[in-house]
Design a protein around this motif. Structure first.
Motif, short mmCIF file in Angstrom:
data_model
loop_
_atom_site.label_atom_id
_atom_site.label_comp_id
_atom_site.label_asym_id
_atom_site.label_seq_id
_atom_site.Cartn_x
_atom_site.Cartn_y
_atom_site.Cartn_z
N ASN A 107 14.29 38.89 32.75
CA ASN A 107 14.40 38.82 33.84
C ASN A 107 12.74 39.16 34.49
O ASN A 107 12.44 38.41 35.53
N ASP A 160 26.79 30.65 40.12
CA ASP A 160 27.54 30.61 39.79
C ASP A 160 27.81 31.57 38.06
O ASP A 160 27.98 31.05 37.38
N SER A 161 26.63 32.03 38.50
CA SER A 161 25.59 33.16 37.26
C SER A 161 27.00 33.62 36.75
O SER A 161 27.39 34.59 37.40
N ASP A 162 27.97 33.45 35.43
CA ASP A 162 28.46 34.51 35.01
C ASP A 162 27.55 35.26 34.46
O ASP A 162 28.11 36.36 33.22
N SER A 163 26.49 35.57 34.05
CA SER A 163 25.33 37.24 33.67
C SER A 163 25.41 38.16 34.67
O SER A 163 24.65 37.91 36.04
N THR A 164 26.14 38.71 34.45
CA THR A 164 26.93 39.82 35.88
C THR A 164 26.62 41.69 34.80
O THR A 164 26.97 41.18 33.64
N TYR A 165 25.98 42.44 35.76
CA TYR A 165 25.92 43.32 35.35
C TYR A 165 25.93 44.41 36.66
O TYR A 165 25.75 43.82 38.34
N ARG A 167 23.20 46.60 38.87
CA ARG A 167 22.48 46.14 38.83
C ARG A 167 21.32 46.79 40.39
O ARG A 167 22.12 47.48 41.54
N ARG A 187 30.51 44.52 38.44
CA ARG A 187 28.95 43.63 38.19
C ARG A 187 28.51 42.46 38.79
O ARG A 187 29.75 42.19 39.54
N ASN A 189 26.03 39.04 39.53
CA ASN A 189 24.99 37.97 39.36
C ASN A 189 24.23 38.55 40.19
O ASN A 189 24.52 39.01 41.40
N PHE A 190 22.71 37.75 39.89
CA PHE A 190 21.68 37.91 40.54
C PHE A 190 22.03 36.79 41.98
O PHE A 190 21.27 38.08 42.71
N HIS A 191 22.41 36.02 42.06
CA HIS A 191 22.54 35.52 43.42
C HIS A 191 23.33 36.36 44.14
O HIS A 191 22.58 36.57 45.41
#
Length: 241
Positions: A107, A160-165, A167, A187, A189-191
């Motif tokens: 990142n 719609d990214s499934d990379s979620t944390y 943040r 959680r 995503n960046f967007h």
């Protein structure tokens, strides 16, 4: 991310923090924000006489010698395995780690990345622009990616990214008079995280600090997240009494 149970909240220092921390809901996700005004004592912490600090407790122990404590704090930028900052770090006017402007993995290297600068006012500046014309910063930390730049989202963020944390990051007002620190309570995503700064908070510039290890210390709302040792930490400094 773990939080101390309410039973342990009573053990947190009771301070009258000038900044305001609160929960804001955006698109069915709760975020905790802490707002700081220019002129408040906002600092970055990384190392002390015995080495890297790594925790909110260690910062408070160091501040105790001044009769001070943290009003609020959160992790403030990415770091290597030895907890050295990945990019630029300025502490009390002294550059501890150099700026990195090359693209790279992870990142941090998802250009454009940026620098959060604490001077007379606050700013979030794209890293290459910062390197070309460094402003006067008492404290600064580099991280990435940028989330919002002059009101525009980072072009590589995927809706719609499934990379979620969990943040966390920081956004600043157009005039630099306010910095708003935010951590997602769920959680995301960046967007969505970037849109939270722009659309919910109305901030034209915002920088990502980290995910997975994101943590907040905010005694005014009885919160003290625990976990692995951290690298750079940002927080307000207030009198203990």
């Amino acid at each position: 991310m773990l939080r101390l149970a309410a039973l342990f909240a009573l053990l947190l220092p009771q301070v009258a923090a000038a900044n305001t921390c609160q929960t804001v809901t955006f698109e069915d996700t709760a975020f905790t924000t802490c707002e700081v005004q220019a002129g408040e004592d906002l600092r970055l912490f990384h190392a002390g006489p015995k080495g890297n600090l790594g925790s909110f407790g260690a910062v408070n122990a160091q501040l105790a010698a001044e009769g001070k404590t943290l009003g609020f704090a959160m992790n403030a930028g990415m770091y290597h395995a030895n907890r050295a900052p990945v990019g630029l770090l300025i502490e009390d006017g002294v550059e501890r780690s150099e700026i990195v402007t090359s693209e790279g993995p992870g990142n941090f290297g998802l250009l454009p990345n940026g620098v959060f600068c604490i001077g007379d006012r606050f700013s979030v500046i794209e890293s290459r622009a910062f390197a070309q014309r460094p402003p006067a910063c008492r404290y600064a930390t580099q991280s990435g990616p940028m989330l919002v730049m002059n009101g525009a989202l980072h072009p590589r963020l995927i809706p719609d990214s499934d990379s979620t944390y969990i943040r966390n990051g920081v956004g600043v007002s157009a005039d630099g008079s306010r910095a708003v620190f935010a951590i997602s309570d769920g959680r995301v995503n960046f967007h969505r995280f970037a849109r939270f700064f722009r659309d919910a908070l109305g901030l034209p510039d915002a920088l990502y600090f980290d995910g997975k290890i994101s943590r907040l210390y905010a005694p005014a709302i009885h919160r003290n997240d625990i976990g692995f040792a951290m690298g750079p930490i940002v927080g307000t400094v207030v009198n203990r009494n």
